[in-house]
Design an enzyme around this catalytic site. Structure first.
Site, PDB file in Angstrom:
ATOM      1  N   LYS A  73       0.845  -1.187   0.000  1.00 45.44           N
ATOM      2  CA  LYS A  73       0.000   0.000   0.000  1.00 45.44           C
ATOM      3  C   LYS A  73       0.880   1.237   0.000  1.00 45.44           C
ATOM      4  CE  LYS A  73      -4.012  -1.939   2.443  1.00 45.44           C
ATOM      5  NZ  LYS A  73      -4.948  -1.767   3.570  1.00 45.44           N
ATOM      6  N   GLY A  74       0.377   2.315  -0.548  1.00 48.39           N
ATOM      7  CA  GLY A  74       1.116   3.573  -0.570  1.00 48.39           C
ATOM      8  C   GLY A  74       0.187   4.732  -0.811  1.00 48.39           C
ATOM      9  N   GLU A  99      -3.031   0.773  -3.896  1.00 46.40           N
ATOM     10  CA  GLU A  99      -2.624  -0.562  -3.442  1.00 46.40           C
ATOM     11  C   GLU A  99      -2.022  -1.372  -4.592  1.00 46.40           C
ATOM     12  OE1 GLU A  99      -6.175  -1.254  -0.105  1.00 46.40           O
ATOM     13  OE2 GLU A  99      -6.318  -2.219  -2.087  1.00 46.40           O
ATOM     14  N   ASP A 125      11.731   9.923  -9.974  1.00 43.23           N
ATOM     15  CA  ASP A 125      11.412   9.443  -8.622  1.00 43.23           C
ATOM     16  C   ASP A 125      12.117   8.109  -8.369  1.00 43.23           C
ATOM     17  OD1 ASP A 125      10.297   9.519  -6.103  1.00 43.23           O
ATOM     18  OD2 ASP A 125       8.403   8.611  -6.715  1.00 43.23           O
TER      19      ASP A 125
END
Length: 506
Positions: free
Chosen positions: A213-214, A218, A333
């Site tokens: 999860k973030g 998910e 990123d």
């Protein structure tokens, strides 16, 4: 086609010849398309072209590399206004001169009128422009029609019933994902499955377990026809990231062993709510962050991990020229949580939702419309102090290199040397809080100009010592002083070779 058409064909072939190759012979590179003095390809070439001898213009002289088996067959020849000479030994084009090539030019027919070239140019320029305009109009109309049809099917049909999808599914049949992806790659449809098949596969996946999860949503392990797949489900507020990642993954020629394998993307309606799915290969070891938190690695495995990430970064950063070419891509990123570990202990780069693209042909920089920025802990100094050149693509590549240096530091900490290894810690763990703010990172990285702590034991090991030198060359405060991804990859390959040679000597 005549002199001018041959000239146009030569120019296109020489552009294709600039594509960098992973292995091959080293050649001298000279001309407007050369980024460096040397290049690597399957063959070397030297060429001279008479641009306009009637107007007294000087001949154009180029040297460089050819990549793949097909371009040399079409390129290495002579005509009345150009000569291309090829060879297969390293640096074999170094001593070839324009005078030597000019002596090989074929004699042009004397009876050919000048207007023939002008008429040919008119046909070559206006014909494709008119055809392109017609095709563009048809493409716009088709896209609008498909978009309306997609929305209608999304709202009118229950995906669990698959009334319409069943028709498409009949074309999928019992094929494996590998079969479908192989066909997709050879048909030039991008790095994933064809769009209609993407929807079919997405609707046939059953979710098994949530594996992460973030902030984005998910990640689930799913199954399609008995095969494991990863399903990244974005929250509705993160639609821009889903759209951007879908757009980047559908880039032609993106597929690479060190880039996470993309299969499908779909906007689907489940339980009266819209879900945004991104379906990729599943890697049971999880992210590099998760793996290093659990496991200490041997020196050779640590180097393999680092080199594979560098290889994926080289592929992203490299533009591939041609009609079905690939733009250069910067990740923006890069971090250990966005890198996945494969079963062979090599890695692949994931999470391209913040990526930017650039094409030299039109000098177009595409940053997408996602307002999010990268992860603060991995931000380069120029991002933290807001001095980055936002309109310069190379600036974004240098940001990736900074972040790669931090990932390399994470791997080195968990690499066993003389029976010693440190516990896993994130970069700057001893200098900032667990969830650092923008100001926290700016103070440490920009004002104090601190870097991650290097344990003394690293300097007593030749391999770790070489990695320290490499990561420091990724951390220069001045972005332009940092290494390129290609130089990083070559350096890691040399370090690995030295390690293997040391083992053999023992």
């Amino acid at each position: 086609m005549g002199h001018c058409s041959a000239q146009v064909l030569l120019f296109m072939l020489l552009k294709i010849a600039q594509t960098s190759a992973k292995d091959g012979v080293e050649c001298v590179c000279e001309g407007n398309d050369c980024m460096e003095e040397l290049c690597v390809g399957d063959q070397c070439f030297a060429s001279v072209t008479l641009v306009g001898p009637a107007q007294g213009q000087a001949p154009t002289f180029r040297r460089g590399c050819l990549v793949g088996p097909d371009p040399p067959l079409m390129t290495c020849k002579a005509a009345s206004n150009y000569v291309v000479e090829c060879c297969t030994l390293p640096m074999c084009n170094a001593n070839t001169s324009s005078q030597a090539l000019l002596s090989q030019l074929l004699t042009a027919p004397q009876s050919e009128p000048v207007r023939y070239c002008v008429e040919t140019l008119v046909l070559l320029v206006l014909g494709p422009v008119g055809l392109l305009g017609l095709l563009s109009l048809l493409a716009v109309l088709m896209c609008r029609r498909l978009h309306r049809s997609r929305l209608e099917r999304l709202h009118e049909y229950d995906p669990e019933q698959g009334a319409i999808d069943g028709l498409i599914a009949s074309n999928v049949g019992d094929s494996t994902l590998a079969d479908l992806l192989d066909h997709s790659c050879t048909s030039g449809s991008g790095s994933g499955l064809p769009f209609l098949v993407q929807r079919t596969v997405a609707r046939q996946i059953s979710l098994v377990e949530c594996v992460g999860k973030g902030r984005y949503g998910e990640v689930w392990r799913g199954q399609w026809q008995g095969e494991n797949v990863a399903v990244k489900i974005f929250s509705s507020r993160d639609e821009k990231s889903w759209f951007r990642e879908t757009e980047i993954y559908n880039t032609v020629l993106l597929r690479h062993e060190n880039i996470l394998g993309f299969m499908a993307s779909d906007m689907t309606s489940r339980n009266s709510s819209t879900q945004l799915w991104l379906i990729t290969h599943y890697h049971e070891y999880g992210s590099l962050y998760d793996y290093l938190s659990r496991v200490a690695v041997e020196m050779s495995d640590g180097l393999n991990m680092a080199a594979s990430v560098a290889s994926g970064l080289v592929h992203l950063h490299t533009e591939i020229f041609g009609t079905e070419g690939k733009p250069a891509i910067a990740h923006r990123d890069l971090k250990s949580k966005n890198i996945l570990v494969k079963k062979d202990m090599r890695c692949c780069i994931a999470d391209l939702g913040l990526a930017v693209t650039h094409s030299q042909s039109d000098n177009q920089l595409d940053v997408g419309n996602n307002p999010k920025v990268g992860t603060k802990r991995y931000m380069a100094p120029e991002v933290l102090d807001e001095s980055i050149q936002m309109d310069c693509f190379d600036a974004y590549k240098r940001v990736d290199v900074w972040a790669f240096g931090l990932v390399l530091w994470e791997v080195a900490r968990r690499t066993i040397s003389n029976g010693i290894v440190e516990e896993y810690k994130p970069p700057f763990y001893d200098l900032v809080p667990s969830d650092p703010s923008f100001d926290d990172m700016r103070k440490v990285v920009c004002v104090e100009q601190q870097r991650p702590f290097i344990p003394n034991r690293w300097f007593s090991d030749p391999t770790l010592s070489a990695l320290v030198k490499l990561m420091k060359e990724c951390w220069y405060q001045n972005p332009s002083a940092r290494l390129t991804a290609l130089r990083i990859k070559k350096t890691l390959d040399k370090i690995y070779s030295s390690l293997e040679k040391g083992k053999a000597d023992c």
